[in-house]
Motif scaffolding. Structure first.
Motif, PDB file in Angstrom:
ATOM      1  N   ALA A  28       0.830  -1.206   0.000  1.00 29.17           N
ATOM      2  CA  ALA A  28       0.000   0.000   0.000  1.00 29.17           C
ATOM      3  C   ALA A  28       0.861   1.250   0.000  1.00 29.17           C
ATOM      4  N   TRP A  29       1.917   1.257   0.824  1.00 31.26           N
ATOM      5  CA  TRP A  29       2.792   2.434   0.895  1.00 31.26           C
ATOM      6  C   TRP A  29       3.664   2.530  -0.354  1.00 31.26           C
ATOM      7  N   LYS A  30       4.281   1.425  -0.732  1.00 33.05           N
ATOM      8  CA  LYS A  30       5.240   1.454  -1.846  1.00 33.05           C
ATOM      9  C   LYS A  30       4.573   1.783  -3.173  1.00 33.05           C
ATOM     10  N   ASN A  31       3.351   1.330  -3.361  1.00 33.09           N
ATOM     11  CA  ASN A  31       2.683   1.579  -4.637  1.00 33.09           C
ATOM     12  C   ASN A  31       2.085   2.978  -4.728  1.00 33.09           C
ATOM     13  N   ALA A  32       1.986   3.675  -3.602  1.00 31.69           N
ATOM     14  CA  ALA A  32       1.548   5.074  -3.630  1.00 31.69           C
ATOM     15  C   ALA A  32       2.782   5.937  -3.866  1.00 31.69           C
ATOM     16  N   THR A  33       3.367   5.769  -5.046  1.00 28.99           N
ATOM     17  CA  THR A  33       4.692   6.348  -5.301  1.00 28.99           C
ATOM     18  C   THR A  33       4.655   7.763  -5.844  1.00 28.99           C
ATOM     19  N   SER A  34       3.567   8.127  -6.513  1.00 23.51           N
ATOM     20  CA  SER A  34       3.541   9.458  -7.117  1.00 23.51           C
ATOM     21  C   SER A  34       3.391  10.521  -6.045  1.00 23.51           C
ATOM     22  N   ASN A  35       3.757  11.716  -6.389  1.00 26.17           N
ATOM     23  CA  ASN A  35       3.701  12.821  -5.430  1.00 26.17           C
ATOM     24  C   ASN A  35       2.375  13.560  -5.499  1.00 26.17           C
TER      25      ASN A  35
END
Length: 393
Positions: A239-246
């Motif tokens: 969940a955290w890693k795939n929310a990569t965009s700013n």
């Protein structure tokens, strides 16, 4: 701690600048005090400062709590505000039965039905692939949403199903892009218009989320200092890693995880009383111009020290009217024991808790829904929570 130890600690704190000496001549609160009252208050204030400075992770918890919970500007308040606005965008327009999006959906369905009813299949069409055309007809939105997940999911389903139908038409039916009168082409174009409209409204929802303006750095630093293992486990989730965009949308997803982790920490629910009591306690510091009567000042110190002790013990603060703070020259063993921050929480964060300020279930459930809807990473959140539960056994 013995009297000699507490006096030595006070002297060291003064020398290091951790605690500023409080002299009656410099303290506004001492106006009108007798010498005995001034000395007593100075000792109580110094004791409270020592207690706060020696309490593990207190400042980190305060930073974390204020970043999340501060009225209007905290992460929880801002998330609630932008999410409420995003739901309103959906309910006020695309969810209406007569909206342009729903009109497009109905038109696409009508043209698609005509194509399917006639012999428009290509000779080499895969019948199995062509059959889902009727089964995957884009469903109408047509109803209001109570949470952001429902709104975003509805628009996502429309866009996804309309895209599938358009591809089925193009691959398996007699599509001719250069022939505007071709029935298959007309139906295909109608479905692509549905996709464009649904994605437009998804963008409008994300535009509301983009108004989120909370800096996550203080919260992340505090979490790392309080429980590095839990912090690293959060960063390792899909969940955290795939929310990569700013984008602010991804920031909102991560804020959902940050808040969930914070609420699972053992001392988070005991921070608010400390913060509230410190507001009055600070009136007794030399830098404050407030004049505080002696008895009122003792109540302020009592409330502050009791709140700190409650934080250390993991219990509700004692009412100042029921118990005064321990004499700084003879503190009890309980007053000086370390807190148990290193203990693993007995109850993992669920994302739905109540705080002293009121129920947080609505906001956090919406944020959890946001994480699932916008990133399709619900499995990552579940895996993270299961990992935390396993670590607690």
């Amino acid at each position: 701690m013995k009297k000699s130890q507490i006096l030595a600690a006070l002297a060291l704190a003064f020398a290091l600048g951790v605690v500023a000496p409080v002299a009656g001549a410099n303290a506004k609160y001492a106006t009108g005090y007798t010498t005995q009252q001034t000395n007593e208050m100075n000792n109580l204030v110094s004791y409270a400062n020592i207690l706060a400075a020696s309490t593990k992770n207190l400042n980190n918890y305060i930073s974390l709590y204020e970043t999340i919970e501060t009225a209007d500007t905290g992460a929880r308040a801002q998330l609630s505000k932008v999410i409420t606005a995003a739901i309103k965008v959906y309910n006020d327009t695309p969810a209406k039965a007569d909206s342009a999006l729903n009109t497009l959906i109905r038109d696409a369905g009508l043209y698609g039905s005509v194509v399917f009813a006639n012999d428009n299949l290509k000779q080499d069409a895969n019948a199995e692939q062509a059959t889902p055309f009727t089964l995957n007809a884009a469903s109408s939105v047509g109803s209001t949403a109570n949470d952001l997940k429902s709104a975003y999911d509805a628009l996502s389903a429309v866009a996804s199903n309309a895209t599938k139908n358009a591809e089925i038409l193009k691959q398996n039916y007699k599509y001719n892009a250069s022939d505007a009168t071709n029935q298959v082409t007309i139906a295909y174009n109608k479905y692509t218009e549905v996709v464009t409209s649904a994605n437009y409204w998804k963008d409008q929802i994300e535009n509301e989320i983009s108004k989120l303006s909370v800096n996550a750095t203080p919260a992340l630093n505090a979490l790392n200092a309080i429980d590095q293992d839990a912090y690293n486990a959060m960063l390792a989730t899909d969940a955290w890693k795939n929310a990569t965009s700013n984008t602010k949308t991804q920031q909102a997803v991560r804020w959902g995880l940050i808040i969930d982790l914070a609420e699972g920490l053992p001392k988070y629910s005991f921070v608010a009383p400390v913060i509230n009591a410190k507001g009055n306690f600070d009136k007794l510091l030399p830098s404050n111009d407030t004049v505080v009567q002696f008895d009122q000042g003792k109540d302020y110190v009592s409330a502050y020290t009791n709140a700190i002790k409650a934080y250390r013990d993991g219990k509700a603060p004692i009412d100042p009217d029921d118990q005064q703070p321990t004499d700084p020259s003879n503190p009890s063993d309980d007053d000086n024991k370390g807190d148990d921050d290193n203990k693993t929480p007995t109850t993992p964060g669920t994302g739905i808790v109540s705080t002293a300020e009121g129920s947080a279930s609505t906001t956090i459930s919406i944020v959890a829904g946001l994480a699932t809807a916008l990133t399709a990473l619900g499995a990552g959140v579940v895996a993270y929570r299961n990992a935390r539960r396993s670590g607690e056994k």
